[in-house]
Write a protein that holds these residues in place. Sequence first.
Motif, PDB file in Angstrom:
ATOM      1  N   THR A  88      43.963  41.898  49.186  1.00  0.00           N
ATOM      2  CA  THR A  88      43.954  40.676  48.238  1.00  0.00           C
ATOM      3  C   THR A  88      44.969  39.560  49.069  1.00  0.00           C
ATOM      4  OG1 THR A  88      43.463  41.923  46.409  1.00  0.00           O
ATOM      5  CG2 THR A  88      44.371  39.567  46.288  1.00  0.00           C
ATOM      6  N   GLY A  89      45.926  39.936  49.495  1.00  0.00           N
ATOM      7  CA  GLY A  89      46.872  39.023  50.030  1.00  0.00           C
ATOM      8  C   GLY A  89      46.562  38.260  51.061  1.00  0.00           C
ATOM      9  N   VAL A 281      53.314  45.618  53.785  1.00  0.00           N
ATOM     10  CA  VAL A 281      54.186  46.661  53.541  1.00  0.00           C
ATOM     11  C   VAL A 281      55.778  46.295  53.555  1.00  0.00           C
ATOM     12  CG1 VAL A 281      52.642  48.336  54.267  1.00  0.00           C
ATOM     13  CG2 VAL A 281      54.443  47.721  55.785  1.00  0.00           C
ATOM     14  N   ARG A 282      56.087  45.202  54.206  1.00  0.00           N
ATOM     15  CA  ARG A 282      57.543  45.102  54.278  1.00  0.00           C
ATOM     16  C   ARG A 282      58.177  44.220  52.818  1.00  0.00           C
ATOM     17  NH1 ARG A 282      56.542  41.611  59.804  1.00  0.00           N
ATOM     18  NH2 ARG A 282      54.602  40.850  58.248  1.00  0.00           N
ATOM     19  N   LEU A 283      57.164  44.106  51.880  1.00  0.00           N
ATOM     20  CA  LEU A 283      57.621  43.927  50.652  1.00  0.00           C
ATOM     21  C   LEU A 283      58.507  45.076  50.046  1.00  0.00           C
ATOM     22  CD1 LEU A 283      54.371  42.722  49.281  1.00  0.00           C
ATOM     23  CD2 LEU A 283      56.446  41.188  49.218  1.00  0.00           C
ATOM     24  N   ILE A 284      58.389  46.396  50.417  1.00  0.00           N
ATOM     25  CA  ILE A 284      59.395  47.426  50.078  1.00  0.00           C
ATOM     26  C   ILE A 284      60.797  47.088  50.389  1.00  0.00           C
ATOM     27  CG2 ILE A 284      57.411  48.855  50.142  1.00  0.00           C
ATOM     28  CD1 ILE A 284      58.714  50.122  52.560  1.00  0.00           C
ATOM     29  N   LYS A 285      61.067  46.296  51.216  1.00  0.00           N
ATOM     30  CA  LYS A 285      62.533  46.019  51.700  1.00  0.00           C
ATOM     31  C   LYS A 285      63.127  45.208  50.264  1.00  0.00           C
ATOM     32  CE  LYS A 285      61.619  43.418  55.451  1.00  0.00           C
ATOM     33  NZ  LYS A 285      61.739  42.753  56.477  1.00  0.00           N
ATOM     34  N   ASN A 286      62.434  44.581  49.429  1.00  0.00           N
ATOM     35  CA  ASN A 286      62.815  44.154  48.405  1.00  0.00           C
ATOM     36  C   ASN A 286      63.077  45.071  47.251  1.00  0.00           C
ATOM     37  OD1 ASN A 286      62.840  43.057  45.463  1.00  0.00           O
ATOM     38  ND2 ASN A 286      62.246  41.161  46.369  1.00  0.00           N
ATOM     39  N   ARG A 287      64.407  45.480  46.979  1.00  0.00           N
ATOM     40  CA  ARG A 287      64.647  46.589  46.238  1.00  0.00           C
ATOM     41  C   ARG A 287      63.816  46.599  45.131  1.00  0.00           C
ATOM     42  NH1 ARG A 287      70.931  47.874  44.073  1.00  0.00           N
ATOM     43  NH2 ARG A 287      70.437  49.179  42.470  1.00  0.00           N
ATOM     44  N   ASN A 288      64.012  45.694  44.142  1.00  0.00           N
ATOM     45  CA  ASN A 288      63.408  45.717  42.735  1.00  0.00           C
ATOM     46  C   ASN A 288      61.789  45.968  42.796  1.00  0.00           C
ATOM     47  OD1 ASN A 288      65.897  45.597  41.192  1.00  0.00           O
ATOM     48  ND2 ASN A 288      65.150  43.793  40.110  1.00  0.00           N
ATOM     49  N   PHE A 289      61.200  45.174  43.931  1.00  0.00           N
ATOM     50  CA  PHE A 289      59.761  45.430  44.082  1.00  0.00           C
ATOM     51  C   PHE A 289      59.508  46.993  44.600  1.00  0.00           C
ATOM     52  CE2 PHE A 289      56.006  46.172  46.909  1.00  0.00           C
ATOM     53  CZ  PHE A 289      55.152  45.596  46.197  1.00  0.00           C
ATOM     54  N   ALA A 290      60.211  47.500  45.249  1.00  0.00           N
ATOM     55  CA  ALA A 290      60.237  49.069  45.685  1.00  0.00           C
ATOM     56  C   ALA A 290      60.442  50.019  44.759  1.00  0.00           C
ATOM     57  CB  ALA A 290      61.130  49.621  46.960  1.00  0.00           C
ATOM     58  N   ILE A 404      59.013  43.872  39.122  1.00  0.00           N
ATOM     59  CA  ILE A 404      58.306  43.780  40.587  1.00  0.00           C
ATOM     60  C   ILE A 404      58.236  42.690  41.323  1.00  0.00           C
ATOM     61  CG2 ILE A 404      55.952  44.389  41.539  1.00  0.00           C
ATOM     62  CD1 ILE A 404      55.618  46.812  39.537  1.00  0.00           C
ATOM     63  N   MET A 405      57.959  41.602  40.354  1.00  0.00           N
ATOM     64  CA  MET A 405      57.811  40.267  40.811  1.00  0.00           C
ATOM     65  C   MET A 405      59.282  39.362  41.033  1.00  0.00           C
ATOM     66  SD  MET A 405      54.854  39.899  41.607  1.00  0.00           S
ATOM     67  CE  MET A 405      53.207  40.833  40.993  1.00  0.00           C
ATOM     68  N   GLN A 406      60.282  39.888  40.457  1.00  0.00           N
ATOM     69  CA  GLN A 406      61.516  39.609  40.403  1.00  0.00           C
ATOM     70  C   GLN A 406      61.937  39.077  41.978  1.00  0.00           C
ATOM     71  OE1 GLN A 406      64.878  40.864  41.628  1.00  0.00           O
ATOM     72  NE2 GLN A 406      65.991  38.885  40.789  1.00  0.00           N
ATOM     73  N   GLU A 411      52.874  32.782  47.957  1.00  0.00           N
ATOM     74  CA  GLU A 411      52.073  33.567  48.255  1.00  0.00           C
ATOM     75  C   GLU A 411      52.576  35.039  48.237  1.00  0.00           C
ATOM     76  OE1 GLU A 411      51.129  32.670  52.056  1.00  0.00           O
ATOM     77  OE2 GLU A 411      50.013  30.924  51.644  1.00  0.00           O
ATOM     78  N   ALA A 412      53.803  35.180  48.113  1.00  0.00           N
ATOM     79  CA  ALA A 412      54.465  36.691  48.114  1.00  0.00           C
ATOM     80  C   ALA A 412      53.939  37.358  46.741  1.00  0.00           C
ATOM     81  CB  ALA A 412      55.996  36.567  47.988  1.00  0.00           C
ATOM     82  N   ILE A 413      53.724  36.339  45.682  1.00  0.00           N
ATOM     83  CA  ILE A 413      53.445  37.200  44.249  1.00  0.00           C
ATOM     84  C   ILE A 413      51.905  37.581  44.446  1.00  0.00           C
ATOM     85  CG2 ILE A 413      52.612  36.473  42.125  1.00  0.00           C
ATOM     86  CD1 ILE A 413      54.770  34.344  41.748  1.00  0.00           C
ATOM     87  N   THR A 414      51.119  36.900  45.142  1.00  0.00           N
ATOM     88  CA  THR A 414      49.674  37.495  45.413  1.00  0.00           C
ATOM     89  C   THR A 414      49.883  38.772  46.174  1.00  0.00           C
ATOM     90  OG1 THR A 414      48.845  35.146  45.379  1.00  0.00           O
ATOM     91  CG2 THR A 414      47.430  36.963  46.062  1.00  0.00           C
ATOM     92  N   ALA A 415      50.468  38.784  47.559  1.00  0.00           N
ATOM     93  CA  ALA A 415      50.565  39.954  48.210  1.00  0.00           C
ATOM     94  C   ALA A 415      51.195  41.209  47.459  1.00  0.00           C
ATOM     95  CB  ALA A 415      51.459  39.641  49.529  1.00  0.00           C
ATOM     96  N   ALA A 416      52.282  40.908  46.558  1.00  0.00           N
ATOM     97  CA  ALA A 416      53.023  41.978  45.774  1.00  0.00           C
ATOM     98  C   ALA A 416      51.821  42.345  44.674  1.00  0.00           C
ATOM     99  CB  ALA A 416      54.147  41.319  45.281  1.00  0.00           C
TER     100      ALA A 416
END
Length: 528
Positions: A88-89, A281-290, A404-406, A411-416
């Motif tokens: 999607t992203g 997949v680099r979104l997992i570097k965001n602690r709250n997203f992960a 998760i979205m914090q 565009e990061a919201i769409t990817a997340a």
Amino acid sequence: MSSVTTVDSIESNGTESKERVELPPLKGAALAMLTVATALATFMEVLDTTIANVAVPTIAGSMGVSANEGTSIISSYSLAAAIAVPLTGWLSRRVGEVRLLILSVTLFTLFSVLCGLATNYNMLVAFRLMQGLVSGPMVPLGQAIMMNSYPPAKRGMAMAFWAMTVVIAPVVGPVMGGYITENFSWPWIFYINVPIGAFCVYSISTLLKGRDTEVSYEPIDALGLVFLVLGVGSLQYMLEHANDLGWFQSNEVVTLSIIAVIGLTFLVVWEWYDKHPVVDVRLIKNRNFAIGTALQTIGFTVFFGNMVVMPLWLQTVMGYDSFHSGLAVSPVAMFSIFFSPVIGMNMHKVDLRYLVLTGFGLFAFGAWYSSLLTPDASMNQIMLGRFLFGLGIPFFFIPLSGIIMQGLEGEAITAAAGFSNFLRTLGGAIGTAVFVTLWSRRTTFHHARLVEDLHPGNPMYDQYMLQLTQRGLNEAQRYNALNGIVNQQAGTMATLDVLYLTAGLFVMLMFCVFLAKPVKGAVASGGH
């Protein structure tokens, strides 16, 4: 949604140029209409994951194939959707969020009609495959567009409406599918998408005209796409057929598992370093997203596994038909319908971690209460247990979306949204496969243990067989009656095991909530 559009303008020297103009954000009736349209698009996509389940025997019979072959109607849809969701992203950057959603809904509606018009089984499976493929972006884009269209202070309401559709649709699906199949004809489970799809396309295209996101023509990450199809496709197919094939006793399951592990491993490594990944997949570097995504995936795995086992028990052990078994579990969504907006309006006042903690606690309590059921439980008692289990839903999905979205924006919201919804969907597939297998094996275990005590010389056995003899039953009829009771007891005991496990797992998840950073309200930003 983006409030910036591009218009043509004429410079003083007579040349034409592009000028970016700020558009006012949607408010009032327009925002409410957009909310309804995006929520219905999400509802329609999720509904189609379960509405055809109860119609499989009818469809298979009408097309001259076996019920086992008929399950491809379900697996083809879920397999294609599982591959498309994480794209999607990337697709939204190539096409634009609004255009992609309109295109997805339009094609989804078209393939729904073609599914209803299919004249043979192969055509139906092919159209279901295409329907699943084009449906992938609908749920994450519905979430992203809702969040980007609401001001930060009211973003909790957007997530509440989105979460309601995701939770209610799978519950309503079997009930609606059973009713339509019994009272009309099976093509209507697909035709009902037409008015919904038409309304969504018209509303979204009208309300968001000139508000699409910018398009960036990034190169296609062909190798990442290959790894995605191999890894996700193999895993999804394996999960759907593992129970029938005997899990790892089957060479096919072992082969698919190896391909899935290799494909997903290479996908993560490749996408981590690729400049234009198809899945970020680099979104997992965001602690709250992960942490939030992990809790959502595990929680949904347990929740959905529980939701699959209960109708299975009701239909195979308790003698319910598909419609009434769906009706018996439907109260699970009632509390969410009425209380989700309340959570959404007030989530900015509290630390979202405490709301998630409450949700896991309520799930655990509801599962424990349902474990008190017996084989002679009435439908009202079953419905009460499901209602209590559903108390945790609004405290689970909505606040976790906020966690998760914090800190994400644009565009990061769409990817997340694409990434987290892919893992949530995968969690549902894992929950279905694992919990059904567990229930089946525990049923076999309890059946064997119960039969050990059923022999001549046991007072209870002798007394029961004497009663059956006095009723005029011959030997074969007596053993069939006894076996029916044993099957019912074994199936019920296996269901209680699943409920105990569900309660225990949710208690464990309660202690994991505080691994996330404190989050007060829906604080993701939405500008582009």
